[in-house]
Design an enzyme around this catalytic site. Sequence first.
Site, PDB file in Angstrom:
ATOM      1  N   SER A  23      16.949  19.108  10.336  1.00  0.00           N
ATOM      2  CA  SER A  23      16.103  19.324  11.510  1.00  0.00           C
ATOM      3  C   SER A  23      15.929  20.797  11.843  1.00  0.00           C
ATOM      4  O   SER A  23      14.992  21.164  12.543  1.00  0.00           O
ATOM      5  CB  SER A  23      16.687  18.602  12.727  1.00  0.00           C
ATOM      6  OG  SER A  23      16.640  17.215  12.547  1.00  0.00           O
ATOM      7  N   ASP A  26      20.841  22.204  20.134  1.00  0.00           N
ATOM      8  CA  ASP A  26      20.638  21.517  18.855  1.00  0.00           C
ATOM      9  C   ASP A  26      19.361  22.049  18.192  1.00  0.00           C
ATOM     10  O   ASP A  26      18.498  22.659  18.833  1.00  0.00           O
ATOM     11  CB  ASP A  26      20.553  20.008  19.103  1.00  0.00           C
ATOM     12  CG  ASP A  26      20.825  19.189  17.837  1.00  0.00           C
ATOM     13  OD1 ASP A  26      21.279  19.755  16.828  1.00  0.00           O
ATOM     14  OD2 ASP A  26      20.570  17.970  17.869  1.00  0.00           O
ATOM     15  N   ASP A  48      16.821  10.020  15.486  1.00  0.00           N
ATOM     16  CA  ASP A  48      17.556  10.534  14.326  1.00  0.00           C
ATOM     17  C   ASP A  48      19.051  10.261  14.422  1.00  0.00           C
ATOM     18  O   ASP A  48      19.660   9.747  13.489  1.00  0.00           O
ATOM     19  CB  ASP A  48      17.305  12.040  14.222  1.00  0.00           C
ATOM     20  CG  ASP A  48      18.147  12.698  13.150  1.00  0.00           C
ATOM     21  OD1 ASP A  48      17.918  12.408  11.967  1.00  0.00           O
ATOM     22  OD2 ASP A  48      19.038  13.490  13.497  1.00  0.00           O
TER      23      ASP A  48
END
Lengths: 676, 676
Positions: free
Chosen positions: A225, A284, A444
């Site tokens: 990601s 993140d 995810d």
Amino acid sequence: MLLNAHAVALCLAASLSAVSGQTFQRLGTCPDLGCVIPPDQQDFLPGQEFDIRFEIHAPKNGSEAFNNGVPDDKFSATIAKDGGKARSIAEFFKLSEPALEKWTFSWFEDLFARDAKTPSVVNVASKAYRRVALYAPGTYTVTLSYYSGKTTTAEWTVRPLATKKKAKNVIFFIGDGMTTNMITAARLLAHKTVNGRYQSHLALDDFPVVGHQMTHSIDSFITDSANSATALYSGHKSSVNALGVYADSSPDPLDDPKFETIVELLHRIWGSAWGAVSTAFIADATPAALTAHSRLRSTYGVLVDQALNGVQNYSWTGTGGPDVYFGTGAEQFLAGPGSYQGKDYYAEFAKKGYSVSLNKTSLAAAPNDKRALGIFCKSNLPVWLDRNVFTDNMASAKNDPSGADGPAKDLPGLKDMTLKAIDVLHKRGGKNGFFLMSEAASIDKQMHALDYDRALGDLLELDDTVRATMKKLEELGILDDTLVVVSADHGHGFDVFGSSDTKYFAAQTDDRAKREAIGVYQNSGLSQYTTPKPGVSYGTGANFPLNWDPRYVIAGGQGANPDHREQYGVGHKPREPAKVGANGEAYVNNEDRPNGFVVNGTLPTGDTQGVHSLTDVPVYARGPCQEAFGGTYSNIDVFFKMAGCLGLGWGKNVTEGAGGADGPGCHPKRATVELP
Amino acid sequence: MLLNAHAVALCLAASLSAVSGQTFQRLGTCPDLGCVIPPDQQDFLPGQEFDIRFEIHAPKNGSEAFNNGVPDDKFSATIAKDGGKARSIAEFFKLSEPALEKWTFSWFEDLFARDAKTPSVVNVASKAYRRVALYAPGTYTVTLSYYSGKTTTAEWTVRPLATKKKAKNVIFFIGDGMTTNMITAARLLAHKTVNGRYQSHLALDDFPVVGHQMTHSIDSFITDSANSATALYSGHKSSVNALGVYADSSPDPLDDPKFETIVELLHRIWGSAWGAVSTAFIADATPAALTAHSRLRSTYGVLVDQALNGVQNYSWTGTGGPDVYFGTGAEQFLAGPGSYQGKDYYAEFAKKGYSVSLNKTSLAAAPNDKRALGIFCKSNLPVWLDRNVFTDNMASAKNDPSGADGPAKDLPGLKDMTLKAIDVLHKRGGKNGFFLMSEAASIDKQMHALDYDRALGDLLELDDTVRATMKKLEELGILDDTLVVVSADHGHGFDVFGSSDTKYFAAQTDDRAKREAIGVYQNSGLSQYTTPKPGVSYGTGANFPLNWDPRYVIAGGQGANPDHREQYGVGHKPREPAKVGANGEAYVNNEDRPNGFVVNGTLPTGDTQGVHSLTDVPVYARGPCQEAFGGTYSNIDVFFKMAGCLGLGWGKNVTEGAGGADGPGCHPKRATVELP
């Protein structure tokens, strides 16, 4: 020139084929011993700022051993536009020659070398040219000369100018890990069919334009990601774990060559407002990539500081900080080991004028004209299914965002955060408009855990948020001014293949007999998630299942698994399919889906989770420039399409803080500087 | 009216919830004891011909037992347009009242009942009204009254008129079982990246419009190829195994209520030429569905006769036979047990003026102005990978299409068949244009066998064929007159999740250790299929891998599996992952991928193959009407979009063979008949 560059690359690649970098790579973007970063075949928005790094590699041992491990530190590099005169990098960009850097790194040529613990060691000489930009569209050839006659060339393309702002606002939704397969499954759970016709639809189903984007990394075909978000936000593919930089081989994760992101460009050129919303911890990868410039996505504390204060170790374009920053991950905000330099980032944000919300009530009350931080728990936001259906699972959490013991309470969901973000951004952006990225992160995260229902619940929450966003934009009178794009950063190989009769499944005691409960083709029947069940009411609205726990449930899965049990049907507890045993290997977790049958995995035996997959992911677009999003393209093109629609490609330096009001838009401090 | 109909349906469904038809169904489209077929919420093209059937069910036993098993044979039915006056079916359609039919069938209410061998038995009374049509767009409500007071209603929608032919020709490519995931994997195998940029693309990647279509059946969420092809060609979803009909409960597979297909409409209205090309046996579901009207896709002999001669047991619209029919499956053509009535269908076709080709050479030589049959082997066409790379696999086949012993030789591929089909159809269609369906069938067939490489090889052959088709259309000067649509009928849950180091894999002797060979994320590296390998050259052209057997191969799979071994990398022999043992259960086939590790399955233990999946599948469109194919829609809408573009929706009866030249187009025998 193009052909020559390739011929050289192919030739060297062939000679190195034994170690051509598959499982492990010396440096993914560097097939020979001289590395140009950004490497060959990269695209730039006109005026997009970036760093350049050159590396000369001297492998001391291994199949590439060269020059006794002494790297050439007399290398030189030139750049030429459209086959014109080559000039030295320093001359072309009017920079003084940077200092030479040296370091050493090691890697394994393959798994046999790893098992034998025989790394290949590489000595490096390098120079970095910081913060440059190319303004004129066209093709630039960079030539690195080293080892008395060797050359590495890179061709860079500067895309056409785009100075007209066609969309006032852009809202970019990312369903992390979301694929067409999952969207199909989510529709089946939440929307009823009668004789083959859906009685209602996903909000995504109403988007007029669909496209597909390719998600692969610059140096591997499966992405994470971090580098896929980087591609989506900046037009530059990178390596796994990298954010806003091309990976170099140096040990410092914060010195890798950077490039400007869409919010940096938008702030610099138009002074627009921008925000990030996520159900993940806000450091993140997906939210962080908007502002982060780090080789390692796990440098969480730094990433939060970069979001607020910009890059600190180099002079760099910045954003002045987000206007909206809503997510979780209190660990990086509470003073302590998780935060940058141990500082209290609630206080750091507050010092810069942010309202700080730690729960849904204070989020709703936050003033719309003030910059807003909202951090609602530690770690990731509990998923929609646990917040709305299996609420008991939240009681034992120790995730209070204030650092107090006990669970976070009064949690907002993605919809609450996104709608509030739009209120603030609309107010603060004013005539300059805004950019919002809103991420459904746990599609995810729950697919990693093979918890298909929790993943699909969060996908439905995303869809519900998209629907509410359209309504909000209409209410604010900005629907037609706003480009809404919904996409993903990569996939997981999930699909539904039938139904399972949970009653029959539970009545069987043998693993093979349990498999008889699965109905495929005509035996899959219809979704029972949309059939009302007496006594069951979650109050979650029309766009969610009426019953998450019917007798007949979907049977699905993916080809990439750790050892695990399959039981099908919603787990009342979150899923943890495999656990690491004393020998460091992962095995079936006997407490997860205890009545299921065991499926042995296909992944390396250290892995406890599923992994990302190759598939192109869908792009849904609506609003100004929507037509640009049809067809099939690279994830970097999502950036170029959005940036083109926002008028971010300028042939001159549009400089922040230069005074005057003659710049584009109406940012009071903006000025354009003509370049030679 | 709509709400009432739903309320009734929901109410009955709730009362029957214990047996509401999931794994097994009494009759999928009939939630109560009176059945209207076509059922509620079906769509029709104006003027599209169809049959109506009513059934009254009287379950003798089981949880639905009713009226001592005596069905009401005094039922009546009416139809009303847009809430207007209800008229009896016979009166409305000017038909005489058909004969009453009676039969009995049985089913299992669930798996427990199946195990206990306790079927539920249902007696049925029924009437069928044959060959009707609705001409005026709008909503029609059909009400079936039975058991003195019970009613079942169905609402039918006749879509808007479409009388303008916007595309002269339509070419509809179907990649059977093809998903976005597979397209992504195929691109990776055949096209090279340099630093994240593809150096070449799939032909599909150049299509300007992408959409997604939902593939589910009318009565189950997983489809087979029969009923999904039916939906694509006719706008009517049906049940697994059904072709060109709604499934009724009668024992005769050839009496179910039919509806007109796109080639029947096109022949009737415009007199266009049409053809079917497939790499499957030509009686297989996807090609057969163009002309077939059968509840059972396995009635192969009948299906070939229907293609040539039309429906024989009822008066029905027809096509006069295909202008092009290229595929395999000599079993249905050679006189014998596989052909209809034991007849020689090569001779039957020849009698009707067809050239008959049994190999590539005679295919090329066939005259373009004559109707053309080409049947090139028994069973399915050997896959691209065996025809082009592992050619030894074809030597031992006994598939000569002439019925001689030994292997078929001089085989054409999908591209040869498709390009020749275009030549014939262009010539024969003349001013009236043509419709061609071209199917890459073994994407599906090889995914069933978990033979990912063979599936992807055939996907690349499809892509190569699409590319060649575009060139051909341009050469013929008809590119801009031709709508080209490429889609699929359903998916398989395949995805790629990493690479496997075949050398390391082979060196490990333990199943768990072999899994260490798999590289995920950054360890997946780049495709080695595009790297030249000295001494390896297949001569298969630019759009295929340079090396199918590199050291590092893709690792992929799906969540729906029989017990099998995974070894990754191309199998030199075709794959047969599981075999049925003496006890009737399927187990790992020890001869398949003998060096792989064992993965226990997730499917019922009788299954030896993978199964279809839920996912929406992509639609690519280019040419007239391309813009209609963006966004997300049902598979029936693919029919309505194509039919709309071809001007097939007429508000009056356009009758074949009525004499005169006043009909649409220039078909000499066409006339329109005004209806009351």
